[in-house]
Design a protein around this motif. Structure first.
Motif, mmCIF file in Angstrom:
data_model
loop_
_atom_site.group_PDB
_atom_site.id
_atom_site.type_symbol
_atom_site.label_atom_id
_atom_site.label_comp_id
_atom_site.label_asym_id
_atom_site.label_seq_id
_atom_site.Cartn_x
_atom_site.Cartn_y
_atom_site.Cartn_z
ATOM 1 N N UNK A 171 0.801 -1.219 0.000
ATOM 2 C CA UNK A 171 0.000 0.000 0.000
ATOM 3 C C UNK A 171 0.834 1.268 0.000
ATOM 4 N N UNK A 172 2.003 1.210 -0.601
ATOM 5 C CA UNK A 172 2.870 2.384 -0.681
ATOM 6 C C UNK A 172 2.174 3.452 -1.519
ATOM 7 N N UNK A 173 2.053 4.646 -0.940
ATOM 8 C CA UNK A 173 1.354 5.724 -1.649
ATOM 9 C C UNK A 173 2.286 6.579 -2.503
ATOM 10 N N UNK A 174 3.579 6.414 -2.337
ATOM 11 C CA UNK A 174 4.537 7.192 -3.125
ATOM 12 C C UNK A 174 4.356 6.892 -4.610
ATOM 13 N N UNK A 175 4.624 7.878 -5.416
ATOM 14 C CA UNK A 175 4.602 7.684 -6.859
ATOM 15 C C UNK A 175 5.725 6.729 -7.227
ATOM 16 N N UNK A 176 5.517 5.967 -8.299
ATOM 17 C CA UNK A 176 6.521 5.011 -8.739
ATOM 18 C C UNK A 176 6.744 5.180 -10.235
ATOM 19 N N UNK A 177 8.013 5.284 -10.609
ATOM 20 C CA UNK A 177 8.394 5.334 -12.019
ATOM 21 C C UNK A 177 9.506 4.328 -12.250
ATOM 22 N N UNK A 178 9.660 3.941 -13.501
ATOM 23 C CA UNK A 178 10.683 2.976 -13.889
ATOM 24 C C UNK A 178 11.665 3.673 -14.817
ATOM 25 N N UNK A 179 12.954 3.420 -14.591
ATOM 26 C CA UNK A 179 14.028 3.909 -15.449
ATOM 27 C C UNK A 179 14.805 2.681 -15.898
ATOM 28 N N UNK A 180 14.734 2.366 -17.185
ATOM 29 C CA UNK A 180 15.296 1.105 -17.665
ATOM 30 C C UNK A 180 15.861 1.237 -19.075
ATOM 31 N N UNK A 181 16.726 0.312 -19.422
ATOM 32 C CA UNK A 181 17.208 0.196 -20.807
ATOM 33 C C UNK A 181 16.282 -0.688 -21.632
ATOM 34 N N UNK A 182 15.247 -1.216 -21.006
ATOM 35 C CA UNK A 182 14.361 -2.184 -21.646
ATOM 36 C C UNK A 182 12.928 -1.635 -21.660
ATOM 37 N N UNK A 183 12.766 -0.446 -22.231
ATOM 38 C CA UNK A 183 11.472 0.243 -22.212
ATOM 39 C C UNK A 183 10.632 -0.114 -23.437
ATOM 40 N N UNK A 184 10.385 -1.404 -23.632
ATOM 41 C CA UNK A 184 9.535 -1.833 -24.739
ATOM 42 C C UNK A 184 8.077 -1.523 -24.409
#
Length: 135
Positions: A78-91
C-alpha cells in the motif's frame, strides 16, 4: 531545501551516482536512499510505507530480483509514493507490465533521461507549492 524525497532502486553504481547528482542539482530532489536489489527495496518500503519517500525510481533488471517485484511489493504494501521505472528495456510490453503494477511512467535510460528530470522537477515544484488559500 528539496521538496521531493526520492528513493532509487538501481544496481549500477555509475548510473546511480550520476542520477543522484543530476536529480539533486537540476530537479530539487533529495535522494533519501538507494538499494541495488529487490529484497533491499522491499525491506526499505516495509519500514513505513507512507513516510519514507514521495517517489520511487526503479530499474527493471537488478543485482537480484527485479523492478517488477519491487512494483508488486509496493502495491501489496500500500505504498502511496509515486513510482516510475528507469530502464534500458522500455519496450511497449514492459511499459504495459509496469503500468499494471502501479508505475506512473516508464523512462528509457538511453533516450528519456531528460524527460525523467523534467517529471521530477515538476513533482518537486508541485510538492513545494502551498495549497490555495480558502476564501
Amino acid at each position: 531545501m528539496p521538496a521531493l524525497k526520492a528513493f532509487i532502486v538501481e544496481d549500477s553504481p555509475v548510473i546511480l551516482e550520476n542520477l543522484v547528482a543530476t536529480l539533486e542539482e537540476l530537479a530539487q530532489v533529495e535522494v533519501v536512499g538507494s538499494v541495488p536489489d529487490e529484497a533491499g527495496a522491499v525491506r526499505w518500503m516495509s519500514r513505513d510505507p507512507d513516510a519514507n519517500a514521495d517517489l520511487f525510481i526503479v530499474d527493471v533488471f537488478l543485482r537480484s530480483g527485479t523492478g517488477l517485484g519491487v512494483l508488486q511489493a509496493a502495491q501489496q504494501l500500500g505504498v502511496r509514493a509515486r513510482r516510475v521505472v528507469l530502464t534500458n528495456y522500455a519496450t511497449d510490453e514492459m511499459r504495459r507490465r509496469c503500468a499494471s503494477l502501479g508505475a506512473e511512467r516508464v523512462f528509457d535510460k538511453s533516450h528519456e533521461l531528460d524527460d525523467l528530470i523534467t517529471y521530477c522537477a515538476e513533482l518537486a515544484e508541485q510538492a513545494g507549492t502551498p495549497p490555495a488559500a480558502a476564501n
